[in-house]
Design a protein around this motif. Structure first.
Motif, PDB file in Angstrom:
ATOM      1  N   VAL A 158     -11.954  -0.257 -10.421  1.00  0.00           N
ATOM      2  CA  VAL A 158     -11.088  -1.189  -9.539  1.00  0.00           C
ATOM      3  C   VAL A 158     -11.494  -1.147  -7.852  1.00  0.00           C
ATOM      4  O   VAL A 158     -10.509  -2.495  -7.238  1.00  0.00           O
ATOM      5  N   TRP A 160      -0.962  -9.111  -0.485  1.00  0.00           N
ATOM      6  CA  TRP A 160      -0.065  -8.916  -1.855  1.00  0.00           C
ATOM      7  C   TRP A 160      -0.736  -9.084  -2.860  1.00  0.00           C
ATOM      8  O   TRP A 160      -0.548  -8.632  -3.808  1.00  0.00           O
ATOM      9  N   HIS A 180      -3.599  -8.120  -3.969  1.00  0.00           N
ATOM     10  CA  HIS A 180      -4.340  -6.631  -4.091  1.00  0.00           C
ATOM     11  C   HIS A 180      -3.893  -5.987  -4.574  1.00  0.00           C
ATOM     12  O   HIS A 180      -3.761  -5.424  -5.678  1.00  0.00           O
ATOM     13  N   LEU A 181      -2.519  -5.896  -3.689  1.00  0.00           N
ATOM     14  CA  LEU A 181      -1.212  -5.086  -4.049  1.00  0.00           C
ATOM     15  C   LEU A 181      -0.831  -5.600  -5.913  1.00  0.00           C
ATOM     16  O   LEU A 181      -0.530  -4.770  -6.874  1.00  0.00           O
ATOM     17  N   TRP A 190      -3.942  -4.458  -8.683  1.00  0.00           N
ATOM     18  CA  TRP A 190      -4.789  -3.864  -8.580  1.00  0.00           C
ATOM     19  C   TRP A 190      -3.899  -2.045  -8.730  1.00  0.00           C
ATOM     20  O   TRP A 190      -4.450  -1.095  -9.899  1.00  0.00           O
ATOM     21  N   ILE A 191      -2.529  -2.571  -8.409  1.00  0.00           N
ATOM     22  CA  ILE A 191      -1.768  -0.952  -8.920  1.00  0.00           C
ATOM     23  C   ILE A 191      -1.523  -1.232 -10.559  1.00  0.00           C
ATOM     24  O   ILE A 191      -1.713   0.004 -11.183  1.00  0.00           O
ATOM     25  N   PRO A 192      -1.409  -2.524 -11.265  1.00  0.00           N
ATOM     26  CA  PRO A 192      -1.003  -2.995 -12.809  1.00  0.00           C
ATOM     27  C   PRO A 192      -2.080  -1.931 -13.232  1.00  0.00           C
ATOM     28  O   PRO A 192      -1.979  -1.343 -13.839  1.00  0.00           O
ATOM     29  N   GLY A 248      -4.984  -0.614 -11.908  1.00  0.00           N
ATOM     30  CA  GLY A 248      -5.337   0.428 -12.519  1.00  0.00           C
ATOM     31  C   GLY A 248      -4.655   1.567 -12.655  1.00  0.00           C
ATOM     32  O   GLY A 248      -4.515   2.637 -13.899  1.00  0.00           O
ATOM     33  N   THR A 249      -3.027   1.590 -13.379  1.00  0.00           N
ATOM     34  CA  THR A 249      -2.012   1.625 -13.261  1.00  0.00           C
ATOM     35  C   THR A 249      -1.654   2.080 -15.116  1.00  0.00           C
ATOM     36  O   THR A 249      -2.130   2.792 -16.036  1.00  0.00           O
ATOM     37  N   THR A 298      -6.127   4.180 -15.956  1.00  0.00           N
ATOM     38  CA  THR A 298      -5.498   5.115 -16.769  1.00  0.00           C
ATOM     39  C   THR A 298      -4.651   5.901 -17.216  1.00  0.00           C
ATOM     40  O   THR A 298      -5.332   6.339 -18.094  1.00  0.00           O
TER      41      THR A 298
END
Ligand SMILES: [Zn+2]
Length: 135
Positions: A75, A91, A93-94, A97-99, A101-102, A105
């Motif tokens: 990521v 925004w 990136h947010l 990468w948050i969804p 990466g989640t 994982t």
């Protein structure tokens, strides 16, 4: 699993990495048929097919380390590449990468925890005492 194989499980040395691949698939590392998990990440008390107790197969934070290293590396590398190539606003990136990466994982946790239980079974690194007969 037949009654004979229930009483005489296969020799772990002869099975190679089969217990590990069974764990990755979320199956009992001994018989490969029973479910290893009773919840999303909760290891069942015992195998519902061969009766093997999973007591003592606590992997702790073991599966988290490769997830942090591998998925975190992927990521962060992709985020850096995107930033260098396109310089998008924060925004983007947010939002990306948050969804991502989640989801990566959450998708990797179950197979890696199953792999860790399979490795514990294969190499007997559990808190459980050895039973008579070395099983
Ligand atoms: Zn089993």
């Amino acid at each position: 699993m037949t009654e004979r194989s229930r009483n005489h499980p296969p020799d772990k040395a002869d099975e190679g990495m089969a217990p590990v691949t069974r764990g990755i698939r979320g199956r009992c590392p001994r018989c490969g048929e029973g479910r290893l998990f009773s919840g999303y990440l909760k290891v069942a008390d015992s195998c519902d097919v061969c009766g093997m107790s999973f007591h003592g197969h606590d992997t702790g934070d073991g599966p988290v380390v490769p997830i942090l290293l591998i998925i975190g590396g992927i990521v962060v590398g992709l985020a850096l590449a995107l930033e260098v190539l396109y310089e998008p606003p924060v925004w983007v990136h947010l939002l990306l990468w948050i969804p991502i990466g989640t989801l990566l994982t959450l998708g990797a946790m179950v197979p890696l925890k199953g792999m860790a239980v399979g490795l514990q079974y294969k190499y007997r690194s559990t808190e459980e005492d050895a039973r008579p007969g070395g099983v």
